[in-house]
Design a protein around this motif. Structure first.
Motif, short mmCIF file in Angstrom:
data_model
loop_
_atom_site.label_atom_id
_atom_site.label_comp_id
_atom_site.label_asym_id
_atom_site.label_seq_id
_atom_site.Cartn_x
_atom_site.Cartn_y
_atom_site.Cartn_z
N VAL A 91 -11.49 -5.78 -4.59
CA VAL A 91 -12.25 -4.55 -4.35
C VAL A 91 -11.33 -3.49 -3.73
O VAL A 91 -11.40 -2.31 -4.08
N GLY A 92 -10.46 -3.91 -2.82
CA GLY A 92 -9.50 -2.97 -2.24
C GLY A 92 -8.55 -2.41 -3.28
O GLY A 92 -8.22 -1.22 -3.26
N ASP A 93 -8.10 -3.26 -4.22
CA ASP A 93 -7.25 -2.79 -5.32
C ASP A 93 -7.93 -1.68 -6.11
O ASP A 93 -7.31 -0.68 -6.49
N LEU A 94 -9.22 -1.85 -6.37
CA LEU A 94 -9.93 -0.95 -7.28
C LEU A 94 -10.46 0.30 -6.61
O LEU A 94 -10.43 1.38 -7.19
N LEU A 146 0.67 -3.50 3.48
CA LEU A 146 2.03 -3.77 3.97
C LEU A 146 3.01 -3.89 2.80
O LEU A 146 4.08 -3.29 2.81
N THR A 147 2.62 -4.65 1.76
CA THR A 147 3.56 -4.88 0.66
C THR A 147 3.72 -3.66 -0.23
O THR A 147 4.73 -3.52 -0.92
N THR A 148 2.72 -2.76 -0.26
CA THR A 148 2.87 -1.54 -1.05
C THR A 148 3.52 -0.42 -0.25
O THR A 148 4.06 0.53 -0.83
N THR A 149 3.49 -0.51 1.08
CA THR A 149 4.14 0.50 1.92
C THR A 149 5.63 0.25 2.03
O THR A 149 6.45 1.17 1.95
N PHE A 150 6.01 -1.03 2.18
CA PHE A 150 7.42 -1.38 2.35
C PHE A 150 7.96 -1.91 1.03
O PHE A 150 7.43 -2.88 0.48
N PRO A 151 9.02 -1.30 0.48
CA PRO A 151 9.52 -1.70 -0.83
C PRO A 151 10.09 -3.11 -0.82
O PRO A 151 10.56 -3.61 0.21
N GLU A 152 10.02 -3.75 -1.99
CA GLU A 152 10.52 -5.11 -2.13
C GLU A 152 12.00 -5.16 -1.77
O GLU A 152 12.78 -4.30 -2.16
N GLU A 211 -3.81 5.99 1.57
CA GLU A 211 -4.64 5.26 0.63
C GLU A 211 -3.82 4.75 -0.54
O GLU A 211 -2.84 5.37 -0.96
N SER A 212 -4.19 3.60 -1.05
CA SER A 212 -3.60 3.08 -2.29
C SER A 212 -4.66 2.27 -3.00
O SER A 212 -5.51 1.64 -2.37
N ARG A 213 -4.60 2.31 -4.33
CA ARG A 213 -5.55 1.55 -5.16
C ARG A 213 -4.96 1.40 -6.55
O ARG A 213 -3.92 1.97 -6.87
N HIS A 214 -5.62 0.61 -7.37
CA HIS A 214 -5.22 0.47 -8.77
C HIS A 214 -5.35 1.83 -9.46
O HIS A 214 -6.41 2.47 -9.36
N PRO A 215 -4.31 2.30 -10.14
CA PRO A 215 -4.35 3.66 -10.69
C PRO A 215 -5.40 3.86 -11.77
O PRO A 215 -5.83 4.99 -12.01
N GLU A 216 -5.83 2.79 -12.46
CA GLU A 216 -6.74 2.97 -13.60
C GLU A 216 -8.20 2.65 -13.27
O GLU A 216 -9.08 2.88 -14.09
N VAL A 407 5.43 -8.62 -8.33
CA VAL A 407 4.05 -8.29 -8.70
C VAL A 407 3.88 -6.77 -8.62
O VAL A 407 4.26 -6.16 -7.62
N PRO A 408 3.34 -6.12 -9.65
CA PRO A 408 3.18 -4.66 -9.60
C PRO A 408 2.22 -4.25 -8.48
O PRO A 408 1.34 -5.02 -8.09
N ASP A 409 2.40 -3.02 -7.98
CA ASP A 409 1.57 -2.54 -6.88
C ASP A 409 0.08 -2.58 -7.21
O ASP A 409 -0.75 -2.78 -6.34
N SER A 410 -0.26 -2.38 -8.48
CA SER A 410 -1.67 -2.38 -8.88
C SER A 410 -2.33 -3.73 -8.68
O SER A 410 -3.55 -3.83 -8.62
N GLU A 411 -1.53 -4.81 -8.56
CA GLU A 411 -2.08 -6.16 -8.38
C GLU A 411 -1.67 -6.77 -7.05
O GLU A 411 -1.86 -7.97 -6.84
N GLN A 412 -1.13 -5.95 -6.12
CA GLN A 412 -0.72 -6.51 -4.84
C GLN A 412 -1.91 -7.03 -4.04
O GLN A 412 -1.79 -8.01 -3.30
N GLY A 413 -3.07 -6.36 -4.16
CA GLY A 413 -4.25 -6.85 -3.45
C GLY A 413 -4.65 -8.23 -3.92
O GLY A 413 -5.06 -9.08 -3.11
N LEU A 414 -4.55 -8.46 -5.22
CA LEU A 414 -4.84 -9.79 -5.76
C LEU A 414 -3.82 -10.80 -5.27
O LEU A 414 -4.18 -11.91 -4.83
N ALA A 415 -2.54 -10.46 -5.33
CA ALA A 415 -1.49 -11.39 -4.90
C ALA A 415 -1.63 -11.74 -3.42
O ALA A 415 -1.57 -12.90 -3.03
N THR A 416 -1.85 -10.71 -2.59
CA THR A 416 -2.00 -10.98 -1.16
C THR A 416 -3.33 -11.65 -0.87
O THR A 416 -3.45 -12.41 0.10
N GLY A 417 -4.35 -11.39 -1.72
CA GLY A 417 -5.60 -12.12 -1.58
C GLY A 417 -5.41 -13.61 -1.82
O GLY A 417 -5.97 -14.46 -1.12
#
Length: 477
Positions: A91-94, A146-152, A211-216, A407-417
């Motif tokens: 839900v956070g991703d979207l 955290l993972t989308t704010t700080f680059p891999e 804010e960050s979320r899935h772009p689509e 993992v792309p940023d659009s799916e980081q919420g899923l990965a960290t979930g």
């Protein structure tokens, strides 16, 4: 109001998509504030896992809860906090990670106040359940922010190292603080402490987080969400209840069967869904599958060791609760030390080797605990579990890096979930699956040694499996 750090597009170049995380460099001061807010929230949730444990007898006497009902003080939090992690991560991703993170903080803080001033068992358990809902929103969104704010790379490794350190430290500090605060101020102070933490974090969070979320904004997979959430709720309930009453109770067996059936249904739903909640190709990534296996084992085996050593120190060696807390306090101090060098180790030898090596070292140091005896063993227990906790923390950090890398940023919420769900399930299953052996073998010391041996063997096997599963393959010509 959040500061906008999105770079201005040059003439003729597309602007950053609304809702996409900013990729502009953070200033050191802002980077430190973002890290403080996210890690303080993770520390607060970790504290909640353990701060109430020592206070349960005082809580039961004050609110009139029976001994059998006290397990619900823990289960009421564990059910929603574990069951809704994957759903809230998606839900956070979207719909916006920052938005859901702030919502979780508000719910967690209000629930902590309700639990602090609870007037009967029902109001207290409602507060605990709402705390769990808030935690289920805070943890995956905080990790994905955290993972989308700080680059891999080194920046993310360092941030995950600090986060992992505070996660481990929060659990340990909760055990020590719970007893001290209950004796000095009463059990309500443990819940009040969590409300105070929220009041510190909440005013800062909207100012520093973007804010960050899935772009689509794809459609939410409702059947997948219902089936996986129901499966996690049923499994966590069944395993938590088994820790108290055994696996033979009808409700425990029904919950476990329903949980497994819903997991099967979830896999079938996801294989046919056009917008799956969990991408099955992601689960087939070696880094995701084997990384989460390593995380599951390191969490479940360490929580089991802490449980059986608590029994050993108090029931066999007859140490007081405060002395037992000090034994685990050393563990917390060394966890901080491990948190400082683990990211450097990952940068030098890689997350894969760090994870497999940490699991192996944790297993060998756990095996050293087989030397405890009926007359002495407190020093051995303190030394071995404290050193094992350093390896444990290195495993926590390296499996988080392993699972989220690539993992792309659009799916980081899923990965960290998935990462945080593994943490919750790992903490939940260790004690009912192994810990109960310590109390059902007749002689407690024999039971504790049996659990220690199995625990160590499983960690060594996990190290071998992750080394095999995460092995580097030669590039195709």
């Amino acid at each position: 109001m959040a500061l906008d750090t999105s770079p201005t597009a040059a003439p003729g170049q597309p602007r950053t998509r609304p809702g996409a995380p900013s990729k502009s460099p953070l200033t050191p001061a802002r980077s430190a504030l973002v890290l403080f807010v996210l890690c303080a929230a993770q520390f607060m949730v970790a504290l909640d896992f353990s701060v109430l444990n020592v206070a349960l007898p005082a809580l039961g006497a004050d609110l009139g809860m029976s001994q059998s009902a006290l397990q619900w003080a823990v289960t009421a939090f564990a059910l929603p906090s574990g069951g809704f992690l994957l759903l809230f991560g998606r839900v956070g991703d979207l719909f916006g990670r920052r938005k859901l993170f702030l919502t979780g903080l508000v719910v967690f803080g209000a629930a902590s106040l309700l639990a602090t001033f609870a007037w009967d068992p029902g109001s207290f358990l409602v507060g605990r359940a709402l705390q769990g809902m808030g935690a289920a929103a805070i943890v995956p969104t905080g990790m994905s922010l955290l993972t989308t704010t700080f680059p891999e790379g080194p920046q993310r490794d360092r941030a995950l190292g600090i986060s992992g350190t505070l996660l481990s430290l929060g659990f340990t500090v909760g055990m020590v603080l719970g007893g001290v605060m209950t004796d000095a101020l009463g059990w309500r102070s443990t819940m009040g402490l969590l409300a105070l933490f929220t009041l510190i974090v909440l005013p800062l969070a909207p100012r520093v987080l973007t804010e960050s979320r899935h772009p689509e904004r794809p459609r939410l997979d409702v059947p997948g969400a219902v089936s996986v959430t129901g499966a996690l709720l049923a499994l966590i309930y069944g395993l938590s209840s088994a820790a108290e009453r055994g696996f033979g109770e009808p409700d425990v067996l029904i919950a476990l069967v329903v949980g497994v059936a819903l997991l099967v249904a979830f896999v079938l739903v996801e294989s046919r869904s056009p917008s799956p909640l969990v991408s099955l190709p992601m689960l087939r990534r070696p880094t995701v599958a084997w990384g989460n296996l390593g995380g599951l084992l390191t969490f479940s085996m360490m929580s089991t060791i802490v449980f059986v050593l608590t029994l050993y120190l108090q029931e066999v060696l007859h140490l007081s609760a405060s002395m037992t807390g000090l034994v685990f306090g050393v563990q917390g101090v060394l966890s901080v030390v491990a948190g400082s060098f683990a990211p450097k180790l990952i940068g030098r030898i890689g997350a894969r080797r760090t994870l497999t090596g940490a699991l192996l070292v944790q297993g060998l140091l756990t095996a050293a605990l087989l030397g405890i005896g009926a007359e002495s063993g407190a020093l051995l227990a303190a030394a071995a579990v404290s050193l094992a906790s350093m390896a444990h923390l290195a495993a926590i950090i390296s499996y988080g890096v392993t699972v989220t890398s690539g993992v792309p940023d659009s799916e980081q919420g899923l990965a960290t979930g998935l990462v945080t769900t593994t943490q919750q399930v790992g903490i939940t299953i260790g004690i009912p699956l192994l810990g109960v052996l310590a109390t059902t073998r007749g002689d407690l010391l024999t039971g504790v040694r049996t659990v220690i041996g199995i625990d160590a063997a499983l960690l060594v096997v996990a190290a071998a499996l992750t080394a095999f599963g995460l092995r580097r393959r030669a590039p195709r010509p």
